[in-house]
Design a protein around this motif. Structure first.
Motif, mmCIF file in Angstrom:
data_model
loop_
_atom_site.group_PDB
_atom_site.id
_atom_site.type_symbol
_atom_site.label_atom_id
_atom_site.label_comp_id
_atom_site.label_asym_id
_atom_site.label_seq_id
_atom_site.Cartn_x
_atom_site.Cartn_y
_atom_site.Cartn_z
ATOM 1 N N PRO A 173 1.048 -1.186 0.015
ATOM 2 C CA PRO A 173 0.098 0.372 -0.145
ATOM 3 C C PRO A 173 0.963 1.419 0.032
ATOM 4 C CG PRO A 173 0.300 -0.848 2.159
ATOM 5 C CD PRO A 173 0.895 -1.727 1.511
ATOM 6 N N MET A 174 0.851 2.015 -1.178
ATOM 7 C CA MET A 174 1.877 3.157 -1.110
ATOM 8 C C MET A 174 1.478 4.039 -2.161
ATOM 9 S SD MET A 174 4.541 1.637 -3.845
ATOM 10 C CE MET A 174 5.719 1.029 -3.135
ATOM 11 N N TYR A 175 2.049 5.417 -1.860
ATOM 12 C CA TYR A 175 1.767 6.448 -2.938
ATOM 13 C C TYR A 175 2.686 6.048 -3.949
ATOM 14 C CZ TYR A 175 -1.207 9.469 -0.234
ATOM 15 O OH TYR A 175 -2.083 10.087 0.184
ATOM 16 N N THR A 176 2.233 6.109 -5.278
ATOM 17 C CA THR A 176 2.839 5.471 -6.372
ATOM 18 C C THR A 176 2.523 6.034 -7.715
ATOM 19 O OG1 THR A 176 3.503 3.427 -7.590
ATOM 20 C CG2 THR A 176 1.414 3.642 -6.621
ATOM 21 N N LEU A 177 3.440 6.375 -8.722
ATOM 22 C CA LEU A 177 3.133 6.845 -9.976
ATOM 23 C C LEU A 177 3.046 5.401 -10.918
ATOM 24 C CD1 LEU A 177 6.087 9.371 -9.833
ATOM 25 C CD2 LEU A 177 3.757 10.117 -9.894
ATOM 26 N N GLY A 178 2.870 4.457 -10.226
ATOM 27 C CA GLY A 178 2.864 3.081 -11.153
ATOM 28 C C GLY A 178 4.087 2.300 -11.061
ATOM 29 N N HIS A 179 4.423 1.263 -11.074
ATOM 30 C CA HIS A 179 5.348 0.388 -10.884
ATOM 31 C C HIS A 179 6.057 0.464 -12.301
ATOM 32 C CE1 HIS A 179 2.590 -2.806 -12.085
ATOM 33 N NE2 HIS A 179 3.867 -3.353 -12.629
ATOM 34 N N ASN A 180 5.223 0.800 -13.430
ATOM 35 C CA ASN A 180 5.400 0.992 -14.916
ATOM 36 C C ASN A 180 6.006 2.103 -15.175
ATOM 37 O OD1 ASN A 180 3.152 1.833 -14.235
ATOM 38 N ND2 ASN A 180 2.121 1.596 -16.048
ATOM 39 N N PHE A 181 6.123 3.236 -14.180
ATOM 40 C CA PHE A 181 6.562 4.623 -14.322
ATOM 41 C C PHE A 181 8.000 4.593 -14.709
ATOM 42 C CE2 PHE A 181 8.280 8.585 -12.849
ATOM 43 C CZ PHE A 181 7.567 9.391 -13.685
ATOM 44 N N LYS A 182 8.435 5.346 -15.748
ATOM 45 C CA LYS A 182 9.817 5.378 -16.044
ATOM 46 C C LYS A 182 10.475 6.866 -15.686
ATOM 47 C CE LYS A 182 10.540 1.360 -18.972
ATOM 48 N NZ LYS A 182 9.290 0.688 -17.928
ATOM 49 N N PRO A 183 10.994 6.908 -14.647
ATOM 50 C CA PRO A 183 11.449 8.319 -14.109
ATOM 51 C C PRO A 183 12.631 8.941 -15.137
ATOM 52 C CG PRO A 183 12.182 6.755 -12.457
ATOM 53 C CD PRO A 183 11.434 5.978 -13.929
ATOM 54 N N ALA A 184 12.618 10.135 -15.399
ATOM 55 C CA ALA A 184 13.653 10.786 -16.182
ATOM 56 C C ALA A 184 14.866 10.602 -15.664
ATOM 57 C CB ALA A 184 13.490 12.434 -16.230
ATOM 58 N N ASN A 185 16.000 10.394 -16.595
ATOM 59 C CA ASN A 185 17.321 10.315 -16.103
ATOM 60 C C ASN A 185 18.031 11.611 -15.502
ATOM 61 O OD1 ASN A 185 19.441 8.640 -16.070
ATOM 62 N ND2 ASN A 185 20.083 8.857 -18.073
ATOM 63 N N ILE A 186 17.489 11.774 -14.255
ATOM 64 C CA ILE A 186 18.063 12.670 -13.423
ATOM 65 C C ILE A 186 19.231 12.363 -12.734
ATOM 66 C CG2 ILE A 186 15.769 14.301 -12.975
ATOM 67 C CD1 ILE A 186 15.877 12.768 -10.064
ATOM 68 N N HIS A 187 20.117 13.416 -12.268
ATOM 69 C CA HIS A 187 21.157 13.060 -11.634
ATOM 70 C C HIS A 187 21.124 12.330 -10.250
ATOM 71 C CE1 HIS A 187 24.445 14.073 -14.883
ATOM 72 N NE2 HIS A 187 23.351 14.754 -15.282
ATOM 73 N N ALA A 188 19.905 12.792 -9.535
ATOM 74 C CA ALA A 188 19.825 12.294 -8.220
ATOM 75 C C ALA A 188 19.325 10.777 -8.319
ATOM 76 C CB ALA A 188 18.919 12.818 -7.339
ATOM 77 N N GLY A 189 20.172 9.845 -8.673
ATOM 78 C CA GLY A 189 19.705 8.458 -9.115
ATOM 79 C C GLY A 189 19.104 7.800 -7.940
ATOM 80 N N GLY A 190 19.413 7.979 -6.681
ATOM 81 C CA GLY A 190 18.788 7.479 -5.474
ATOM 82 C C GLY A 190 17.269 7.862 -5.143
ATOM 83 N N LEU A 191 17.003 8.800 -6.108
ATOM 84 C CA LEU A 191 15.532 9.432 -5.688
ATOM 85 C C LEU A 191 14.548 9.074 -7.134
ATOM 86 C CD1 LEU A 191 16.134 12.830 -4.518
ATOM 87 C CD2 LEU A 191 16.102 10.771 -3.290
ATOM 88 N N ARG A 192 15.267 8.196 -7.832
ATOM 89 C CA ARG A 192 14.313 7.631 -9.169
ATOM 90 C C ARG A 192 13.597 6.337 -8.776
ATOM 91 N NH1 ARG A 192 17.295 6.095 -13.457
ATOM 92 N NH2 ARG A 192 15.785 6.654 -15.027
ATOM 93 N N TYR A 193 12.699 6.647 -8.069
ATOM 94 C CA TYR A 193 12.145 5.124 -7.437
ATOM 95 C C TYR A 193 10.445 5.763 -7.668
ATOM 96 C CZ TYR A 193 10.313 1.244 -4.796
ATOM 97 O OH TYR A 193 9.545 0.071 -4.446
ATOM 98 N N HIS A 194 9.582 4.835 -8.175
ATOM 99 C CA HIS A 194 7.987 5.207 -8.470
ATOM 100 C C HIS A 194 7.209 5.216 -7.178
ATOM 101 C CE1 HIS A 194 8.016 0.667 -8.024
ATOM 102 N NE2 HIS A 194 6.729 0.934 -7.492
ATOM 103 N N GLY A 195 7.769 4.653 -6.098
ATOM 104 C CA GLY A 195 6.709 4.516 -4.927
ATOM 105 C C GLY A 195 7.393 4.918 -3.729
ATOM 106 N N ALA A 196 6.436 4.913 -2.430
ATOM 107 C CA ALA A 196 7.080 5.502 -1.254
ATOM 108 C C ALA A 196 6.626 4.449 -0.203
ATOM 109 C CB ALA A 196 6.226 6.783 -0.718
ATOM 110 N N GLY A 197 7.395 4.218 0.617
ATOM 111 C CA GLY A 197 7.299 3.060 1.677
ATOM 112 C C GLY A 197 6.041 3.047 2.404
#
Ligand SMILES: *Cc1c(COP(=O)(O)O)cnc(C)c1O
Length: 451
Positions: free
Chosen positions: A321-345
């Motif tokens: 159960p999470m806030y999500t953009l969808g596990h199929n979401f492809k985040p833009a290739n920003i430099h903060a690689g650690g924040l490119r995740y589709h959902g929240a804990g």
């Protein structure tokens, strides 16, 4: 002379982690088994993760959990981390706000991830496991895990996204220096990898492919457990060491935060610094504000939907159960690689739903601008991820300047950026840009989940 830095004696270091699940009025909804649709038990998870981590994951009863003595000992190598008053940043902003930061970049690996890598490897070792495996994107988690595995005498196998491994060779070199076997994913070493390569011989790899390979290795290899560096509840539990120390250090400084801010990928460093303070909001009615800073290009907290979704791209994990953009979401290739995740804990998602915290999304250029100001005032080059927390802090400090309020702001510096200098290079050369994310794209993506 004004005191700038606050450090704890070894005898003052926390001996327990804080589990906010026990104090939450509305507990997180349970993770669901995708096939049976039943709530997960810790036994369901135990063939993948160390047993103790599985129990911690679903523990909504015990607010305080003992830190094993062996882990406390390893924490002492680098803890406490300093709490610092950012006088120079305050001065540059000409703000009446008091700005403090907790410096989690001060350890052998340079980010907060080691706080959870150590206990996960310790528990694996205790259970007689000989090998651990994981996936890593930019490599901060893989590096922390490689070190922690070595500390407890385990072999580590890390699947790193192939394209990142080629583009950013330093973290895979760090992992190998600590003795880990690093494999670019997709690889020919697993069935999942072979399948992907057969379909697409030049697949660049993604966290999704790397997770599939690591999970397959863990489930098909005797004495091998899988580990994860963010998102899950037990990871946030281990990270609470950050906020528990900060609480004591703020006391030394004679202040209490009006605002606590951290950057947000899956929520572990945010939960780590925020939950011990949020405890006082829940139990004693304190009014501290909690702000999670996410990239504008990956805005699950501010623009995502609360629903059950998979934790990974491939759909191998339980439904969370999470806030999500969808596990199929492809985040833009920003430099903060650690924040490119589709959902929240799960914990953070429930807290956000209940209004105990809020999210803020920040465009890439503003984050680097903040990182540069922080470097030039406080002398520390922050990780691109951490720049999001700094940017959110600067926004709040500027508001204080307008209103004249003398708020006390505490933010978490989750890591340093010394391995990420190519990102600064791109920013300084004017080659970075912001990524717009139209509402239609988010809506379309979420709609696909239902089909
Ligand atoms: C991984 C990482 C993050 C994001 O992960 P969270 O689980 O959201 O904390 C943030 N900062 C740094 C330096 C990281 O390595």
């Amino acid at each position: 002379m004004k005191q700038k830095k606050f450090i704890l004696q070894e005898s003052e270091l926390p001996k327990q982690w804080y589990n906010i699940q026990a104090d939450m009025v509305n507990k997180p909804m349970p993770p669901i088994h995708p096939a049976t649709k039943q709530p997960l038990t810790w036994e369901d998870l135990a063939h993948i993760f160390p047993t103790e981590c599985c129990k911690q994951e679903l523990d909504t009863e015990h607010a305080w959990i003992d830190i094993p003595e062996e882990v406390q000992e390893k924490y002492q190598y680098y803890r406490s981390t300093p709490l610092v008053r950012a006088y120079a940043l305050e001065e540059a902003l000409d703000t009446p706000a008091h700005i403090y930061f907790k410096n989690e970049s001060v350890n052998p690996l340079g980010s907060h991830k080691i706080n959870s890598a150590l206990p996960q490897c310790y528990y694996a070792k205790q259970e007689g496991t000989t090998n651990v495996t994981t996936e890593t994107g930019a490599g901060q988690w893989g590096a922390a895990l490689s070190y922690a595995a070595k500390v407890f005498g385990l072999e580590a196998a890390v699947y790193q996204v192939k394209i990142t491994m080629q583009q950013k060779p330093y973290r895979s070199l760090i992992m190998r220096t600590f003795g880990a076997a690093v494999t670019g994913s997709p690889s020919m070493s697993t069935r999942a990898g072979k399948d992907i390569i057969t379909r697409d011989p030049i697949h660049p790899g993604s966290l999704g492919t790397a997770i599939s390979e690591a999970v397959e290795l863990a489930t098909t290899t005797p004495n091998c457990k899988y580990t994860l560096g963010s998102v899950l509840n037990h990871v946030a539990l281990h990270q609470s060491i950050i906020g528990l120390e900060a609480e004591k250090q703020m006391q030394m400084a004679g202040e209490y935060p009006d605002m606590v801010i951290a950057c947000f990928g899956g929520g572990s460093n945010f939960g780590g610094i925020a939950f011990p303070f949020m405890r006082h909001n829940i139990l004693e009615g304190k009014q501290t504000e909690f702000i999670a800073a996410e990239p504008a290009s990956c805005p699950k907290l501010t623009r995502g939907q609360f629903r059950y979704d998979f934790g990974d791209e491939a759909g191998y994990t339980p439904l969370l159960p999470m806030y999500t953009l969808g596990h199929n979401f492809k985040p833009a290739n920003i430099h903060a690689g650690g924040l490119r995740y589709h959902g929240a804990g799960m914990i953070v998602s429930q807290l956000l739903k209940d209004g105990l915290m809020r999210g803020v999304d920040i465009p890439q250029l503003e984050t680097f601008e903040a990182g540069i100001l922080f470097s030039r005032t406080e002398g520390i080059i922050p990780a691109p991820e951490s720049c999001h927390a700094i940017a959110a802090t600067i926004r709040e400090a500027k508001k204080c300047k307008e209103t004249g309020e003398q708020k006390v702001i505490l933010f978490n510096l989750s890591g340093h950026g010394l391995i990420d200098m190519p990102s600064y290079d791109a920013y300084l050369n004017g080659d970075l840009r912001n990524y717009e994310l139209p509402d239609e794209v988010i809506a379309k993506n979420l709609a696909e989940l239902n089909s």
